[in-house]
Write a protein that holds these residues in place. Structure first.
Motif, PDB file in Angstrom:
ATOM      1  N   ARG A 179       4.083  -9.348   8.178  1.00 55.00           N
ATOM      2  CA  ARG A 179       2.968 -10.276   8.349  1.00 55.00           C
ATOM      3  C   ARG A 179       3.209 -11.136   9.576  1.00 55.00           C
ATOM      4  O   ARG A 179       4.364 -11.392   9.948  1.00 55.00           O
ATOM      5  CB  ARG A 179       2.809 -11.175   7.123  1.00 55.00           C
ATOM      6  CG  ARG A 179       2.372 -10.410   5.864  1.00 55.00           C
ATOM      7  CD  ARG A 179       0.991  -9.784   6.044  1.00 55.00           C
ATOM      8  NE  ARG A 179       0.473  -9.224   4.798  1.00 55.00           N
ATOM      9  CZ  ARG A 179       0.593  -7.959   4.400  1.00 55.00           C
ATOM     10  NH1 ARG A 179       1.238  -7.091   5.164  1.00 55.00           N
ATOM     11  NH2 ARG A 179       0.087  -7.554   3.254  1.00 55.00           N
ATOM     12  N   GLU A 214     -10.646   1.475   2.283  1.00 58.44           N
ATOM     13  CA  GLU A 214     -12.024   1.311   2.764  1.00 58.44           C
ATOM     14  C   GLU A 214     -12.467   2.522   3.581  1.00 58.44           C
ATOM     15  O   GLU A 214     -13.635   2.636   3.938  1.00 58.44           O
ATOM     16  CB  GLU A 214     -12.196   0.003   3.547  1.00 58.44           C
ATOM     17  CG  GLU A 214     -11.282  -0.146   4.719  1.00 58.44           C
ATOM     18  CD  GLU A 214     -11.092  -1.585   5.184  1.00 58.44           C
ATOM     19  OE1 GLU A 214     -11.795  -2.481   4.693  1.00 58.44           O
ATOM     20  OE2 GLU A 214     -10.218  -1.799   6.040  1.00 58.44           O
ATOM     21  N   ARG A 245       1.288   5.353   0.033  1.00 58.83           N
ATOM     22  CA  ARG A 245       0.537   6.493   0.577  1.00 58.83           C
ATOM     23  C   ARG A 245       1.208   7.824   0.244  1.00 58.83           C
ATOM     24  O   ARG A 245       1.296   8.711   1.068  1.00 58.83           O
ATOM     25  CB  ARG A 245       0.342   6.307   2.085  1.00 58.83           C
ATOM     26  CG  ARG A 245      -0.465   5.047   2.403  1.00 58.83           C
ATOM     27  CD  ARG A 245      -0.708   4.852   3.884  1.00 58.83           C
ATOM     28  NE  ARG A 245      -1.485   3.656   4.160  1.00 58.83           N
ATOM     29  CZ  ARG A 245      -0.976   2.448   4.338  1.00 58.83           C
ATOM     30  NH1 ARG A 245       0.333   2.246   4.266  1.00 58.83           N
ATOM     31  NH2 ARG A 245      -1.766   1.401   4.580  1.00 58.83           N
ATOM     32  N   SER A 256       0.848  -1.191   0.000  1.00 52.10           N
ATOM     33  CA  SER A 256       0.000   0.000   0.000  1.00 52.10           C
ATOM     34  C   SER A 256       0.882   1.239   0.000  1.00 52.10           C
ATOM     35  O   SER A 256       1.705   1.398   0.898  1.00 52.10           O
ATOM     36  CB  SER A 256      -0.926  -0.012   1.216  1.00 52.10           C
ATOM     37  OG  SER A 256      -1.745  -1.159   1.157  1.00 52.10           O
ATOM     38  N   ASN A 269      -6.009  10.485   3.130  1.00 51.19           N
ATOM     39  CA  ASN A 269      -6.760   9.406   2.470  1.00 51.19           C
ATOM     40  C   ASN A 269      -7.745  10.004   1.464  1.00 51.19           C
ATOM     41  O   ASN A 269      -7.921   9.477   0.367  1.00 51.19           O
ATOM     42  CB  ASN A 269      -7.567   8.617   3.502  1.00 51.19           C
ATOM     43  CG  ASN A 269      -6.896   7.338   3.967  1.00 51.19           C
ATOM     44  OD1 ASN A 269      -6.725   6.394   3.186  1.00 51.19           O
ATOM     45  ND2 ASN A 269      -6.517   7.308   5.227  1.00 51.19           N
TER      46      ASN A 269
HETATM   47  C1  FMN Z   1      -9.935  -3.703   1.902  1.00 53.81           C
HETATM   48  C2  FMN Z   1      -8.778  -2.851   2.343  1.00 53.81           C
HETATM   49  C3  FMN Z   1      -9.009  -1.559   2.750  1.00 53.81           C
HETATM   50  C4  FMN Z   1      -7.964  -0.721   3.155  1.00 53.81           C
HETATM   51  N1  FMN Z   1      -8.219   0.572   3.509  1.00 53.81           N
HETATM   52  C5  FMN Z   1      -7.194   1.419   3.765  1.00 53.81           C
HETATM   53  C6  FMN Z   1      -7.445   2.800   3.979  1.00 53.81           C
HETATM   54  O1  FMN Z   1      -8.579   3.260   4.010  1.00 53.81           O
HETATM   55  N2  FMN Z   1      -6.374   3.617   4.159  1.00 53.81           N
HETATM   56  C7  FMN Z   1      -5.084   3.156   4.148  1.00 53.81           C
HETATM   57  O2  FMN Z   1      -4.160   3.947   4.304  1.00 53.81           O
HETATM   58  N3  FMN Z   1      -4.821   1.831   3.959  1.00 53.81           N
HETATM   59  C8  FMN Z   1      -5.831   0.971   3.747  1.00 53.81           C
HETATM   60  N4  FMN Z   1      -5.593  -0.354   3.493  1.00 53.81           N
HETATM   61  C9  FMN Z   1      -4.208  -0.830   3.459  1.00 53.81           C
HETATM   62  C10 FMN Z   1      -3.841  -1.714   4.631  1.00 53.81           C
HETATM   63  O3  FMN Z   1      -3.541  -0.916   5.750  1.00 53.81           O
HETATM   64  C11 FMN Z   1      -2.635  -2.558   4.185  1.00 53.81           C
HETATM   65  O4  FMN Z   1      -3.041  -3.432   3.162  1.00 53.81           O
HETATM   66  C12 FMN Z   1      -2.035  -3.386   5.329  1.00 53.81           C
HETATM   67  O5  FMN Z   1      -1.531  -2.566   6.343  1.00 53.81           O
HETATM   68  C13 FMN Z   1      -0.920  -4.276   4.798  1.00 53.81           C
HETATM   69  O6  FMN Z   1       0.054  -3.488   4.141  1.00 53.81           O
HETATM   70  P1  FMN Z   1       0.457  -3.681   2.615  1.00 53.81           P
HETATM   71  O7  FMN Z   1      -0.777  -3.523   1.782  1.00 53.81           O
HETATM   72  O8  FMN Z   1       1.454  -2.578   2.357  1.00 53.81           O
HETATM   73  O9  FMN Z   1       1.042  -5.038   2.471  1.00 53.81           O
HETATM   74  C14 FMN Z   1      -6.634  -1.215   3.145  1.00 53.81           C
HETATM   75  C15 FMN Z   1      -6.412  -2.546   2.754  1.00 53.81           C
HETATM   76  C16 FMN Z   1      -7.458  -3.340   2.355  1.00 53.81           C
HETATM   77  C17 FMN Z   1      -7.185  -4.749   1.911  1.00 53.81           C
END
Ligand code: FMN
Length: 221
Positions: free
Chosen positions: A210, A167, A14, A12, A119
């Motif tokens: 993880r 989300e 940002r 993810s 966000n």
């Molecule tokens: C369905 C879903 C919704 C998420 N919503 C947000 C969000 O609103 N804001 C955000 O910064 N990260 C969001 N994330 C990211 C998660 O925080 C992130 O996937 C998790 O911490 C694992 O990190 P990675 O995706 O870098 O592996 C979301 C992830 C998923 C799967």
């Protein structure tokens, strides 16, 4: 890039560069993602692509909402009402790591709120997807939407792009559904910001760990 590499590379992001993505590519990624598995081949996902002028409009609407501190009733519980320590600790840890990298202490609620509000500017991404789903669909179909979105995010990695699933948009369902023109029988599940990663953004240096597999993996003998 093979699938295994894409899975490892996806994370993810940002912070995005101010660099447009070709609308044809955004559409192509969305269409190809529909190869995701789906129970009964129902294909419950509905996807809206937002970019260009529409994206600027939505960012403007959300900036106004943040400014006026407006809130809405969330479309669903983003986290379960009762979350046991196992899960709570994991989400706490990721939050602490991120705010640590950003140099924002726990007590500084205002700075955390300002960061969280990013966000709603898609962390600077030039484009986004929104996934909506028929309100009558249940957990299995929501899981299908998740598989669709994971496929989309992996294809984005292959295309040299970065994503952030979001989300948090479920906190503003009225605004988003009205903006997208979502019919009343459907509801918003998730947004996905997409763009080119900004390597200078400290939050992007985070690699969410993880849980050890012993916490969730069992072998039946
Ligand atoms: C369905 C879903 C919704 C998420 N919503 C947000 C969000 O609103 N804001 C955000 O910064 N990260 C969001 N994330 C990211 C998660 O925080 C992130 O996937 C998790 O911490 C694992 O990190 P990675 O995706 O870098 O592996 C979301 C992830 C998923 C799967």
């Amino acid at each position: 890039m093979d699938v295994a590499e894409a899975i490892v590379a996806r994370r993810s992001v940002r912070g995005f560069l101010d660099k447009e993505i070709e609308p044809a590519l955004l559409k192509e990624l969305a269409v190809r993602s529909a190869r995701a598995a789906t129970g009964g081949n129902i294909q419950p996902w509905h996807v809206d692509i937002v970019h260009g002028e529409a994206m600027a409009r939505l960012k403007g609407i959300m900036a106004g909402k943040m400014e006026r501190r407006e809130s809405e009733t969330p479309g669903y519980d983003i986290y379960p009402k009762e979350m046991t320590d196992l899960y709570r600790q994991r989400t706490f840890a990721i939050g602490e790591e991120m705010y640590g990298r950003l140099g924002i202490p726990r007590e500084d609620k205002k700075a955390r709120a300002i960061w969280f509000a990013r966000n709603f500017q898609f962390f600077g991404a030039p484009a986004a997807y929104f996934c909506t789903v028929d309100r009558r669909m249940g957990p299995p179909q929501w899981a299908d939407c998740g598989m669709y979105l994971q496929t989309l995010m992996l294809l984005a990695v292959e295309a040299g792009l970065a994503t952030c699933p979001q989300e948090c948009w479920a906190m503003y369902p009225e605004t988003v559904e009205h903006f997208l023109g979502t019919p009343p029988e459907r509801m918003l599940f998730c947004g996905v910001a997409i763009g080119h990663e900004d390597p200078a953004e400290p939050a992007n240096r985070m690699r969410a760990e993880r849980a050890d597999a012993t916490e969730w993996l069992a072998e039946v003998r």
